[in-house]
Design a protein around this motif. Structure first.
Motif, mmCIF file in Angstrom:
data_model
loop_
_atom_site.group_PDB
_atom_site.id
_atom_site.type_symbol
_atom_site.label_atom_id
_atom_site.label_comp_id
_atom_site.label_asym_id
_atom_site.label_seq_id
_atom_site.Cartn_x
_atom_site.Cartn_y
_atom_site.Cartn_z
ATOM 1 N N LEU A 1 44.800 61.355 29.137
ATOM 2 C CA LEU A 1 44.805 60.942 30.393
ATOM 3 C C LEU A 1 43.497 60.091 30.864
ATOM 4 O O LEU A 1 43.568 58.893 31.358
ATOM 5 C CB LEU A 1 44.939 61.742 31.397
ATOM 6 N N THR A 2 42.383 60.686 30.334
ATOM 7 C CA THR A 2 41.202 59.835 30.512
ATOM 8 C C THR A 2 41.127 58.431 29.750
ATOM 9 O O THR A 2 40.832 57.284 30.414
ATOM 10 C CB THR A 2 39.966 60.736 29.943
ATOM 11 N N LEU A 3 41.626 58.640 28.650
ATOM 12 C CA LEU A 3 41.688 57.227 27.896
ATOM 13 C C LEU A 3 42.600 56.106 28.304
ATOM 14 O O LEU A 3 42.452 55.109 28.622
ATOM 15 C CB LEU A 3 42.316 57.548 26.407
ATOM 16 N N VAL A 4 43.873 56.679 28.791
ATOM 17 C CA VAL A 4 44.652 55.712 29.545
ATOM 18 C C VAL A 4 44.377 55.291 30.713
ATOM 19 O O VAL A 4 44.088 53.921 31.084
ATOM 20 C CB VAL A 4 46.103 56.576 29.822
ATOM 21 N N LEU A 5 43.551 56.225 31.667
ATOM 22 C CA LEU A 5 43.043 55.535 32.780
ATOM 23 C C LEU A 5 41.960 54.749 32.533
ATOM 24 O O LEU A 5 41.888 53.724 33.248
ATOM 25 C CB LEU A 5 42.432 56.917 33.809
ATOM 26 N N ALA A 6 41.120 54.774 31.689
ATOM 27 C CA ALA A 6 39.923 53.818 31.424
ATOM 28 C C ALA A 6 40.369 52.566 30.700
ATOM 29 O O ALA A 6 39.843 51.640 31.295
ATOM 30 C CB ALA A 6 39.073 54.783 30.298
ATOM 31 N N LEU A 7 41.283 52.498 30.169
ATOM 32 C CA LEU A 7 42.080 51.371 29.636
ATOM 33 C C LEU A 7 42.756 50.433 30.792
ATOM 34 O O LEU A 7 42.493 49.371 31.127
ATOM 35 C CB LEU A 7 43.095 51.703 28.575
ATOM 36 N N VAL A 8 43.302 51.154 31.770
ATOM 37 C CA VAL A 8 43.932 50.430 32.940
ATOM 38 C C VAL A 8 42.858 49.951 33.753
ATOM 39 O O VAL A 8 42.949 48.758 34.279
ATOM 40 C CB VAL A 8 44.886 51.391 33.632
ATOM 41 N N LEU A 9 41.692 50.481 34.096
ATOM 42 C CA LEU A 9 40.753 50.342 34.873
ATOM 43 C C LEU A 9 39.787 49.142 34.061
ATOM 44 O O LEU A 9 39.587 48.091 34.897
ATOM 45 C CB LEU A 9 39.653 51.331 35.225
ATOM 46 N N GLN A 10 39.929 48.861 32.798
ATOM 47 C CA GLN A 10 39.164 48.112 32.186
ATOM 48 C C GLN A 10 40.173 46.801 32.224
ATOM 49 O O GLN A 10 39.745 45.580 32.256
ATOM 50 C CB GLN A 10 39.088 48.372 30.590
ATOM 51 N N ALA A 11 41.274 46.962 31.888
ATOM 52 C CA ALA A 11 42.262 45.570 32.162
ATOM 53 C C ALA A 11 42.431 45.132 33.531
ATOM 54 O O ALA A 11 42.239 44.013 33.717
ATOM 55 C CB ALA A 11 43.751 46.224 31.796
ATOM 56 N N GLN A 12 42.233 46.159 34.555
ATOM 57 C CA GLN A 12 41.963 45.608 36.037
ATOM 58 C C GLN A 12 40.786 44.624 36.315
ATOM 59 O O GLN A 12 40.729 43.707 36.913
ATOM 60 C CB GLN A 12 42.237 46.868 36.933
ATOM 61 N N ARG A 13 39.818 45.346 35.565
ATOM 62 C CA ARG A 13 38.301 44.560 35.791
ATOM 63 C C ARG A 13 38.476 43.111 35.108
ATOM 64 O O ARG A 13 37.960 42.403 35.634
ATOM 65 C CB ARG A 13 37.319 45.598 35.254
ATOM 66 N N GLY A 14 39.296 43.237 33.996
ATOM 67 C CA GLY A 14 39.244 41.841 33.310
ATOM 68 C C GLY A 14 40.038 40.977 34.344
ATOM 69 O O GLY A 14 39.739 39.433 34.086
ATOM 70 N N ARG A 15 40.916 41.232 35.252
ATOM 71 C CA ARG A 15 41.704 40.230 35.731
ATOM 72 C C ARG A 15 41.011 39.711 36.971
ATOM 73 O O ARG A 15 41.516 38.925 37.873
ATOM 74 C CB ARG A 15 42.979 40.872 36.269
ATOM 75 N N THR A 16 39.957 40.506 37.451
ATOM 76 C CA THR A 16 39.192 40.104 38.628
ATOM 77 C C THR A 16 38.638 38.698 38.616
ATOM 78 O O THR A 16 37.838 38.468 37.494
ATOM 79 C CB THR A 16 37.993 40.946 38.867
ATOM 80 N N LYS A 17 38.846 37.936 39.602
ATOM 81 C CA LYS A 17 38.133 36.681 39.479
ATOM 82 C C LYS A 17 36.898 36.676 40.481
ATOM 83 O O LYS A 17 36.907 37.290 41.605
ATOM 84 C CB LYS A 17 39.072 35.351 40.077
ATOM 85 N N HIS A 18 35.892 36.007 40.094
ATOM 86 C CA HIS A 18 34.466 35.956 40.856
ATOM 87 C C HIS A 18 34.775 34.695 41.477
ATOM 88 O O HIS A 18 34.538 33.567 40.579
ATOM 89 C CB HIS A 18 33.336 36.422 40.062
ATOM 90 N N VAL A 19 34.347 34.488 42.800
ATOM 91 C CA VAL A 19 34.290 33.227 43.476
ATOM 92 C C VAL A 19 32.999 33.040 43.928
ATOM 93 O O VAL A 19 32.486 33.990 44.675
ATOM 94 C CB VAL A 19 35.315 33.122 44.524
ATOM 95 N N GLN A 20 32.146 32.084 43.843
ATOM 96 C CA GLN A 20 31.016 31.703 44.293
ATOM 97 C C GLN A 20 31.177 30.827 45.622
ATOM 98 O O GLN A 20 31.705 29.866 45.678
ATOM 99 C CB GLN A 20 30.139 30.973 43.490
ATOM 100 N N GLU A 21 30.701 31.518 46.578
ATOM 101 C CA GLU A 21 30.725 30.930 47.899
ATOM 102 C C GLU A 21 29.406 29.805 48.214
ATOM 103 O O GLU A 21 28.411 30.291 48.008
ATOM 104 C CB GLU A 21 30.833 31.642 49.166
ATOM 105 N N THR A 22 29.456 28.666 48.580
ATOM 106 C CA THR A 22 28.480 27.745 48.988
ATOM 107 C C THR A 22 28.761 27.428 50.474
ATOM 108 O O THR A 22 29.836 27.226 50.974
ATOM 109 C CB THR A 22 28.742 26.523 48.317
ATOM 110 N N ARG A 23 27.604 27.410 51.096
ATOM 111 C CA ARG A 23 27.426 27.249 52.399
ATOM 112 C C ARG A 23 27.062 25.616 52.766
ATOM 113 O O ARG A 23 26.275 25.303 52.091
ATOM 114 C CB ARG A 23 26.616 28.161 53.145
ATOM 115 N N TYR A 24 27.993 24.988 53.613
ATOM 116 C CA TYR A 24 27.538 23.598 53.839
ATOM 117 C C TYR A 24 26.400 23.591 54.966
ATOM 118 O O TYR A 24 26.753 24.235 56.203
ATOM 119 C CB TYR A 24 28.695 22.876 54.156
ATOM 120 N N ASP A 25 25.320 23.169 54.905
ATOM 121 C CA ASP A 25 24.103 22.896 55.925
ATOM 122 C C ASP A 25 23.878 21.758 56.190
ATOM 123 O O ASP A 25 22.933 21.349 56.667
ATOM 124 C CB ASP A 25 23.116 23.625 55.385
#
Length: 71
Positions: free
Chosen positions: A42-66
């Motif tokens: 169960l620990t192995l399956v949960l770790a692999l699921v969380l790792q796959a979910q972390r890989g699909r996360t998109k990081h967006v950089q916000e820029t502020r218009y001044d």
């Protein structure tokens, strides 16, 4: 860390289930081995699921218009 912990629990559970014949008071070593094998799986399956979910996360950089850029 989760993948390593899962593998460790599986190995310890397999050793208790198949290799050792120890008399632990109030606990059967076969039962403890099965419990550790299931917990490791169960620990192995949960770790692999969380790792796959972390890989699909998109990081967006916000820029502020001044205003307009300096000349």
């Amino acid at each position: 860390m989760g993948i390593g912990l899962g593998i460790f629990l599986i190995v310890v559970g397999a050793i208790l289930l198949f290799a050792l014949n120890v008399n632990i008071p109030y606990v059967s070593d076969d039962t403890l081995g099965i419990i550790l094998l299931v917990a490791g799986a169960l620990t192995l399956v949960l770790a692999l699921v969380l790792q796959a979910q972390r890989g699909r996360t998109k990081h967006v950089q916000e820029t502020r218009y001044d205003g307009p850029p300096p000349a």
